[in-house]
Design an enzyme around this catalytic site. Structure first.
Site, mmCIF file in Angstrom:
data_model
loop_
_atom_site.group_PDB
_atom_site.id
_atom_site.type_symbol
_atom_site.label_atom_id
_atom_site.label_comp_id
_atom_site.label_asym_id
_atom_site.label_seq_id
_atom_site.Cartn_x
_atom_site.Cartn_y
_atom_site.Cartn_z
ATOM 1 N N GLU A 72 -9.356 -4.241 -14.666
ATOM 2 C CA GLU A 72 -10.492 -4.915 -14.027
ATOM 3 C C GLU A 72 -11.664 -5.039 -15.003
ATOM 4 O OE1 GLU A 72 -14.197 -3.536 -11.719
ATOM 5 O OE2 GLU A 72 -12.429 -2.809 -10.649
ATOM 6 N N HIS A 73 -11.958 -3.972 -15.730
ATOM 7 C CA HIS A 73 -13.018 -4.036 -16.745
ATOM 8 C C HIS A 73 -12.698 -5.078 -17.810
ATOM 9 C CE1 HIS A 73 -15.747 -0.363 -16.325
ATOM 10 N NE2 HIS A 73 -14.993 -0.328 -15.237
ATOM 11 N N HIS B 25 -7.841 -0.313 -12.617
ATOM 12 C CA HIS B 25 -9.301 -0.320 -12.789
ATOM 13 C C HIS B 25 -9.673 -0.628 -14.236
ATOM 14 C CE1 HIS B 25 -13.182 2.045 -13.380
ATOM 15 N NE2 HIS B 25 -13.519 1.033 -12.611
ATOM 16 N N GLU C 93 -17.806 6.730 -17.172
ATOM 17 C CA GLU C 93 -17.966 6.475 -15.732
ATOM 18 C C GLU C 93 -17.375 7.612 -14.927
ATOM 19 O OE1 GLU C 93 -16.410 3.201 -12.422
ATOM 20 O OE2 GLU C 93 -16.389 2.678 -14.563
#
Length: 447
Positions: free
Chosen positions: A74-75, A71, A151
């Site tokens: 992905e950013h 993840h 987040e």
């Protein structure tokens, strides 16, 4: 850019695109010389296409001690290349009149754009560029790590239901990496470095570990030369096998209770270890889909009618099952009591309904009605470009084939009432379950 975390296939290698046998979506498939798999589903209602690139790697493939690293990458995939300045990828897509996003799950990471047909090759060039030419600065790596920590604070640490979901997974899976949060554990996110991200990128991001799915106003014959000019120029390279820890036999029911000051209304969730399409016992997956729909999908389901409508005990109740998973998945059942109703009373009623399933109290009429509804909903799914792309992408990254996707209606139609009863008896076993309770804080006794 709004990176996200996500909660229906070996493609035939042929010299020219090959149409699958007539079925639900009637896709065409081909494979580039570098091993990149391609699926095309035509929909000519508007001059628009959904363009998705799926990588066969997700949180369950995280290095030990680095949960959530996929993840994080992905950013960072939006941070630019030599051709695209940092932060400009999504802006360019927007200027082209499109929109883009990305998502990470346990078994895959996906990047996608909705774009006009005549702008498709441009986004294909951009996506192919960042497949091999990603540039990450030390400053970007620290900034995105902090973004993900925030987040996690907002979406997980401050959300009691998300916290309980994490704990259910951590207790459900004794050994398998599905026990990890997709976003990662907070302390492990804090340890992420630029070098971690680049090493993971260089290990897993390759055309022969990727799947291209394009749905919309284009044919396979039109797409193939575009794919060859963009993705086809990237050389294949070795990618490791997805070797994961195996789950041992489960022999005891487990209970997780989470009390949190933000909880205003309690709830209970039962999670059962279940086969997926891709695991041993996968032949039961279709019957489990019918069971989940019959027992807990929507306001007409058996559980909702019993607990919410007839007995008036619950504000909500349902069940869900995710069969598209590379390894063993879960079948979950949940209920939330109405204000003033004790959670224990709702749990007792829920257990009573489960007992009816295990006693075989499922009728042929129920199964026939549910199958008819499922098949109708599948037909409507063809209207969503991104929805179709998701179906094929998830299937291909979790061990299914194009033929499996196309055969889904036929296999659902073939499910019998006896198969549904057998699936319930096989899966809804206490020793394979975790019971999770979400509760408000205990009140201190008055002095």
């Amino acid at each position: 850019m709004k990176p996200g975390i996500w909660p229906v296939v070996a493609i035939l290698t042929v010299a020219a695109p090959a149409a699958a046998a007539a079925g639900l979506f009637n896709p065409s498939t081909f494979t580039l010389d570098n091993g990149m798999q391609v699926v095309v589903v035509e929909n000519h209602r508007a001059p628009v296409v959904a363009h998705w690139v799926w990588y066969k790697v997700g949180t369950a493939d995280s290095p030990v001690g680095k949960s959530g690293l996929p993840h994080y990458l992905e950013h960072l995939m939006f941070k630019g290349t030599d051709k695209i300045p940092p932060g400009e990828f999504s802006k360019i897509v927007a200027r082209l009149g499109g929109n883009d996003n990305a998502m990470t799950s346990y078994d895959f990471t996906a990047y996608f754009q909705m774009i006009a047909r005549d702008r498709l090759e441009t986004v294909m060039e951009m996506e192919a560029d960042r497949m091999v030419n990603l540039r990450i600065t030390e400053e970007d790596s620290v900034t995105e790590r902090d973004v993900i920590l925030e987040e996690r604070r907002s979406r997980v640490d401050n959300e009691p239901a998300s916290l309980l979901g994490e704990r259910l997974a951590a207790v459900q899976y004794l050994n398998h990496p599905y026990r990890l949060p997709v976003i990662g554990w907070f302390h492990e996110i804090q340890s992420f470095t630029r070098e971690d991200a680049l090493a993971f990128y260089r290990t897993w991001y390759a055309p022969n570990n990727a799947i291209l799915v394009v749905v919309g106003d284009i044919t396979a014959e039109e797409l193939k030369p575009l794919a060859e000019r963009t993705y086809g120029r990237i050389p294949a390279r070795p990618v490791p096998a997805r070797e994961r820890l195996k789950e041992p036999p489960q022999a005891s029911e487990r209970v997780v209770e989470l009390r949190h000051e933000r909880v205003r209304q309690p709830s209970v969730t039962l999670s059962y270890l279940a086969p997926s399409y891709n695991t041993e016992g996968g032949e039961r997956a279709y019957a489990l889909e019918v069971l989940a729909e019959l027992f807990g999908s929507g306001t007409t389901s058996r559980l909702y009618r019993a607990l919410v409508v007839d007995k008036g005990l619950a504000a909500g109740a349902g069940a869900f099952y995710r069969g598209s998973s590379l390894d063993e998945t879960t079948f979950r059942i949940y209920a939330t009591p109405r204000p003033g109703v004790a959670l224990e009373e709702v749990e007792a009623a829920l257990d009573e309904e489960i007992a009816k399933l295990l006693a075989g109290e499922i009728t042929e009429e129920e199964v026939a009605r549910v199958k008819k509804r499922m098949l109708a909903e599948a037909t409507y799914a063809r209207d969503s470009l991104s929805g179709v792309a998701r179906i094929f992408g998830v299937a291909l990254t979790t061990g299914q084939t194009v033929e499996d996707v196309e055969a889904w209606p036929r296999r659902i139609e073939a499910v019998t009432v006896e198969e549904v009863r057998a699936a319930a008896r096989e899966v809804l076993k206490p020793e394979r379950s975790v019971r999770g309770r979400l509760l408000p804080p205990m009140r201190e006794a008055r002095k």
